[in-house]
Design a protein around this motif. Sequence first.
Motif, PDB file in Angstrom:
ATOM      1  N   ALA A 117      32.209  36.882  29.687  1.00 43.43           N
ATOM      2  CA  ALA A 117      31.864  38.304  29.803  1.00 43.43           C
ATOM      3  C   ALA A 117      31.779  38.724  31.265  1.00 43.43           C
ATOM      4  N   ALA A 118      31.150  37.890  32.096  1.00 43.10           N
ATOM      5  CA  ALA A 118      31.037  38.215  33.522  1.00 43.10           C
ATOM      6  C   ALA A 118      32.398  38.216  34.198  1.00 43.10           C
ATOM      7  N   ALA A 119      33.303  37.379  33.716  1.00 40.78           N
ATOM      8  CA  ALA A 119      34.643  37.318  34.295  1.00 40.78           C
ATOM      9  C   ALA A 119      35.522  38.466  33.847  1.00 40.78           C
ATOM     10  N   ALA A 120      35.186  39.062  32.706  1.00 38.17           N
ATOM     11  CA  ALA A 120      36.096  40.036  32.089  1.00 38.17           C
ATOM     12  C   ALA A 120      35.707  41.488  32.287  1.00 38.17           C
ATOM     13  N   MET A 121      34.442  41.776  32.428  1.00 37.57           N
ATOM     14  CA  MET A 121      33.995  43.169  32.324  1.00 37.57           C
ATOM     15  C   MET A 121      34.603  44.084  33.377  1.00 37.57           C
ATOM     16  N   LEU A 122      34.286  43.877  34.645  1.00 38.35           N
ATOM     17  CA  LEU A 122      34.725  44.826  35.664  1.00 38.35           C
ATOM     18  C   LEU A 122      36.242  44.778  35.868  1.00 38.35           C
ATOM     19  N   GLN A 123      36.770  43.584  36.049  1.00 39.06           N
ATOM     20  CA  GLN A 123      38.207  43.484  36.297  1.00 39.06           C
ATOM     21  C   GLN A 123      39.006  43.813  35.040  1.00 39.06           C
ATOM     22  N   GLY A 124      38.487  43.421  33.889  1.00 39.62           N
ATOM     23  CA  GLY A 124      39.176  43.745  32.646  1.00 39.62           C
ATOM     24  C   GLY A 124      39.210  45.231  32.372  1.00 39.62           C
ATOM     25  N   MET A 125      38.078  45.915  32.576  1.00 39.25           N
ATOM     26  CA  MET A 125      38.069  47.360  32.354  1.00 39.25           C
ATOM     27  C   MET A 125      38.869  48.094  33.419  1.00 39.25           C
TER      28      MET A 125
END
Length: 324
Positions: A117-125
């Motif tokens: 989740a920490a790896a995905a949230m900002l960069q993923g969004m």
Amino acid sequence: MKAIQIRETGGPEVLQLVDLPIPVPGPGQVLIRVESVGMNFIEIYFRKGQYKATLPMTPGSEAAGTVEECGPGVNGCGFKPGDTVAAVGVLGSYAEYALVPAAQLIKVPDGVTPEQAAAAMLQGMTAHYLAYSTWPLKSGETCLIHAGAGGVGLLLTQMAAKIGARVITTVSTEEKAELSREAGASDVIVYSQQDFVAEVKRLTNNKGVDVVYDSVGKTTFDGSLNCLRPRGLMALFGGSSGAVPPFDLIQLSGKGSLFLTRPTLWHYISTRDELEKRAGDVLNWVKSGDLKLRMEHMYPLTEAGQAQSDMENRRTTGKILLEP
């Protein structure tokens, strides 16, 4: 609690480990026990003083962990102690505990770890809004993604390829080129060996690309504009090489009536519905395996300075995580 604090702007050495009181959640706030911190370039900008902040400050803008305590008025928001949650855009996550407004908090689906989740949230969004909103990519279109082996670059490449777009990326080394190809890039340009503008022209038969996604800034800006087809769009969403100098907009007409935007994530998750939609898509794609994350760079909180130095000097690929 242990936390990283900045008392003066400067190099990585200004990131100091300190003991601070565990904060108490106020109205509408949630206290989370931080289990994983996503590191992003914005924290380097704050450390250097490029972005202004009141000092001393604890940096950090992305974290995942467990709800420890809810402040007054949070019960109706659907969060309770023990929930696994994630958040972006909240300063202070370089710490063992952090306060988050409930309105900015997202529940993490079962099957997704706090690290994911920490790896995905900002960069993923970020990748999500670029591919689906800033320039809604269509099957058959062609995009150029700079820093194709970086955190956003790898996720954006996967999303663009999933849509059916042709993806051209730039990277600095052959090793990073292989990572970019694995993510779905059709063509990879090693900019340390090739002129990326000339290569893009060659790969597109001098037509240019529909959109350029540029997080590098100063060193790629002029070339990026020269890669666009008439009425194409340049999305400048970062500046890892420095700020772009003052620019005369008349150049946009001379290069083909181009569009130029400087987007930020916060304007693309400005409502609760939009935040939940983007985060939901990203986290559920991670859960299903449709979105692959690279998380091989994990540092203890005590090595935050080294982690930022490695990120700034492009010694890493994918996402960098701090572990409190």
